[in-house]
Design a protein around this motif. Structure first.
Motif, PDB file in Angstrom:
ATOM      1  N   LEU A   1       3.045  46.824  -9.214  1.00 60.95           N
ATOM      2  CA  LEU A   1       1.996  46.115  -9.014  1.00 60.95           C
ATOM      3  C   LEU A   1       1.936  44.544  -8.508  1.00 60.95           C
ATOM      4  CD1 LEU A   1      -1.366  46.127  -9.071  1.00 60.95           C
ATOM      5  CD2 LEU A   1      -1.192  45.582 -11.613  1.00 60.95           C
ATOM      6  N   ALA A   2       2.814  43.967  -9.338  1.00 59.12           N
ATOM      7  CA  ALA A   2       2.765  42.380  -8.944  1.00 59.12           C
ATOM      8  C   ALA A   2       3.590  42.295  -7.663  1.00 59.12           C
ATOM      9  CB  ALA A   2       4.021  41.966 -10.204  1.00 59.12           C
ATOM     10  N   THR A   3       4.485  43.003  -7.249  1.00 56.36           N
ATOM     11  CA  THR A   3       5.126  43.226  -6.190  1.00 56.36           C
ATOM     12  C   THR A   3       4.148  43.275  -4.931  1.00 56.36           C
ATOM     13  OG1 THR A   3       7.172  43.785  -6.996  1.00 56.36           O
ATOM     14  CG2 THR A   3       7.054  44.161  -4.559  1.00 56.36           C
ATOM     15  N   VAL A   4       3.255  44.246  -5.088  1.00 55.20           N
ATOM     16  CA  VAL A   4       2.334  44.565  -3.913  1.00 55.20           C
ATOM     17  C   VAL A   4       1.396  43.463  -3.795  1.00 55.20           C
ATOM     18  CG1 VAL A   4       0.485  46.256  -3.570  1.00 55.20           C
ATOM     19  CG2 VAL A   4       2.690  47.039  -4.227  1.00 55.20           C
ATOM     20  N   LEU A   5       0.915  42.937  -4.915  1.00 57.11           N
ATOM     21  CA  LEU A   5      -0.076  42.032  -4.825  1.00 57.11           C
ATOM     22  C   LEU A   5       0.434  40.751  -4.326  1.00 57.11           C
ATOM     23  CD1 LEU A   5      -2.496  42.480  -8.097  1.00 57.11           C
ATOM     24  CD2 LEU A   5      -2.783  43.554  -5.639  1.00 57.11           C
ATOM     25  N   GLY A   6       1.678  40.322  -4.637  1.00 56.27           N
ATOM     26  CA  GLY A   6       2.037  39.200  -4.073  1.00 56.27           C
ATOM     27  C   GLY A   6       2.590  39.289  -2.434  1.00 56.27           C
ATOM     28  N   ALA A   7       2.843  40.538  -2.264  1.00 56.35           N
ATOM     29  CA  ALA A   7       3.215  40.722  -0.658  1.00 56.35           C
ATOM     30  C   ALA A   7       1.652  40.530   0.042  1.00 56.35           C
ATOM     31  CB  ALA A   7       3.861  42.023  -0.410  1.00 56.35           C
ATOM     32  N   VAL A   8       0.524  41.314  -0.498  1.00 58.13           N
ATOM     33  CA  VAL A   8      -0.596  41.076   0.277  1.00 58.13           C
ATOM     34  C   VAL A   8      -1.028  39.784   0.252  1.00 58.13           C
ATOM     35  CG1 VAL A   8      -2.903  41.612  -0.208  1.00 58.13           C
ATOM     36  CG2 VAL A   8      -1.287  43.487  -0.496  1.00 58.13           C
ATOM     37  N   ASP A   9      -0.772  38.941  -0.718  1.00 58.82           N
ATOM     38  CA  ASP A   9      -1.499  37.475  -0.559  1.00 58.82           C
ATOM     39  C   ASP A   9      -0.523  36.962   0.341  1.00 58.82           C
ATOM     40  OD1 ASP A   9      -3.155  37.511  -2.822  1.00 58.82           O
ATOM     41  OD2 ASP A   9      -1.775  36.983  -4.327  1.00 58.82           O
TER      42      ASP A   9
ATOM     43  N   GLN B   1      -4.750  46.595   3.792  1.00 63.49           N
ATOM     44  CA  GLN B   1      -3.353  45.935   3.834  1.00 63.49           C
ATOM     45  C   GLN B   1      -2.434  46.896   3.157  1.00 63.49           C
ATOM     46  OE1 GLN B   1      -5.776  43.143   1.429  1.00 63.49           O
ATOM     47  NE2 GLN B   1      -5.099  41.387   2.688  1.00 63.49           N
ATOM     48  N   VAL B   2      -2.724  47.876   2.511  1.00 60.57           N
ATOM     49  CA  VAL B   2      -1.902  48.819   1.989  1.00 60.57           C
ATOM     50  C   VAL B   2      -1.901  50.221   2.259  1.00 60.57           C
ATOM     51  CG1 VAL B   2      -0.983  49.828  -0.435  1.00 60.57           C
ATOM     52  CG2 VAL B   2      -1.639  47.278  -0.029  1.00 60.57           C
ATOM     53  N   GLU B   3      -0.924  50.727   2.771  1.00 58.26           N
ATOM     54  CA  GLU B   3      -0.795  52.231   3.170  1.00 58.26           C
ATOM     55  C   GLU B   3      -0.092  53.032   1.802  1.00 58.26           C
ATOM     56  OE1 GLU B   3      -0.251  52.253   7.692  1.00 58.26           O
ATOM     57  OE2 GLU B   3       0.250  50.350   6.738  1.00 58.26           O
ATOM     58  N   THR B   4      -0.732  54.154   1.400  1.00 56.44           N
ATOM     59  CA  THR B   4      -0.065  55.033   0.542  1.00 56.44           C
ATOM     60  C   THR B   4       0.311  56.357   1.132  1.00 56.44           C
ATOM     61  OG1 THR B   4      -2.311  55.807  -0.329  1.00 56.44           O
ATOM     62  CG2 THR B   4      -1.308  53.805  -1.381  1.00 56.44           C
TER      63      THR B   4
END
Length: 204
Positions: A148-156, A190-193
């Motif tokens: 979660l921290a990785t994904v949100l940091g990448a999105v930011d 911003q995210v694809e699953t």
């Protein structure tokens, strides 16, 4: 809201893509207080992504405190509570990658971090920008914590993020499922699953 499916909405993956494999380490895979029971179950899917592009993979490793009670602010309380997971108690060898993945280094890289996020007090963003990376495939654990921290940091930071839904794991099934729903529904621009099969098929 965008529909949830197994397709890459924004096109194929190319040379500007890298794979971040989050914290697939012995301290989470073996018999410790932090053991993630189904890490071994997703390992074959993680290996499939790594083996597809090992030279474009970065393994992150969560580095525990050396001793109980170290750290700033709430991390001091955290490491007091989890004194059994400090380096002094575990030994240095337990921060290593799972052996099946360690064999990919090199050409894969390793990034060590001392918090959930690989973006905090590391040179990850600089490394990726230096290589003109704008897209990240994310695998590993835990879905609801360090992933979660990785994904949100990448999105930011403006990265396109592709989450491999069948190559993630957590010690909480409920939180894992809720996190996948969050990624797919709340961050759909911003995210694809998608599954590992879709990632490998579309990363040429």
């Amino acid at each position: 809201m965008a529909a949830v499916g197994d397709d890459l909405r924004y096109g194929e993956l190319g040379p500007s893509c890298r794979h971040l494999c989050v914290d697939m380490q012995r301290l989470f895979a073996e018999d410790t207080e932090w053991r993630t029971p189904w890490m071994q179950r997703v390992l074959p899917r993680v290996q499939e992504v790594v083996s597809h592009k090992p030279e474009r993979t970065v393994f992150t490793r969560f580095m525990p405190a050396q001793h109980a009670g170290e750290g700033d602010g709430t991390w001091r309380r955290y490491w007091q509570r989890w004194s059994s997971m400090t380096i002094a108690e575990l030994g240095d060898e337990m921060v290593e990658l799972i052996p099946e993945l360690a064999s990919f280094v090199p050409p894969a890289d390793i990034l060590d971090k001392r918090a959930y996020s690989p973006w905090y007090q590391t040179d990850l963003h600089d490394r990726l920008r230096h290589r003109a990376v704008d897209t990240l495939v994310v695998t590993g654990g835990e879905t609801d914590v360090c992933v979660l921290a990785t994904v949100l940091g990448a999105v930011d930071r403006g990265y396109r993020v592709v989450i491999a839904t069948d190559a993630l794991c957590s010690s909480s099934d409920e939180a894992h499922d809720a996190s996948l729903e969050l990624y797919a529904r709340r961050y759909s621009l911003q995210v694809e699953t998608v599954t590992v099969a879709t990632i490998v098929r579309n990363w040429r």
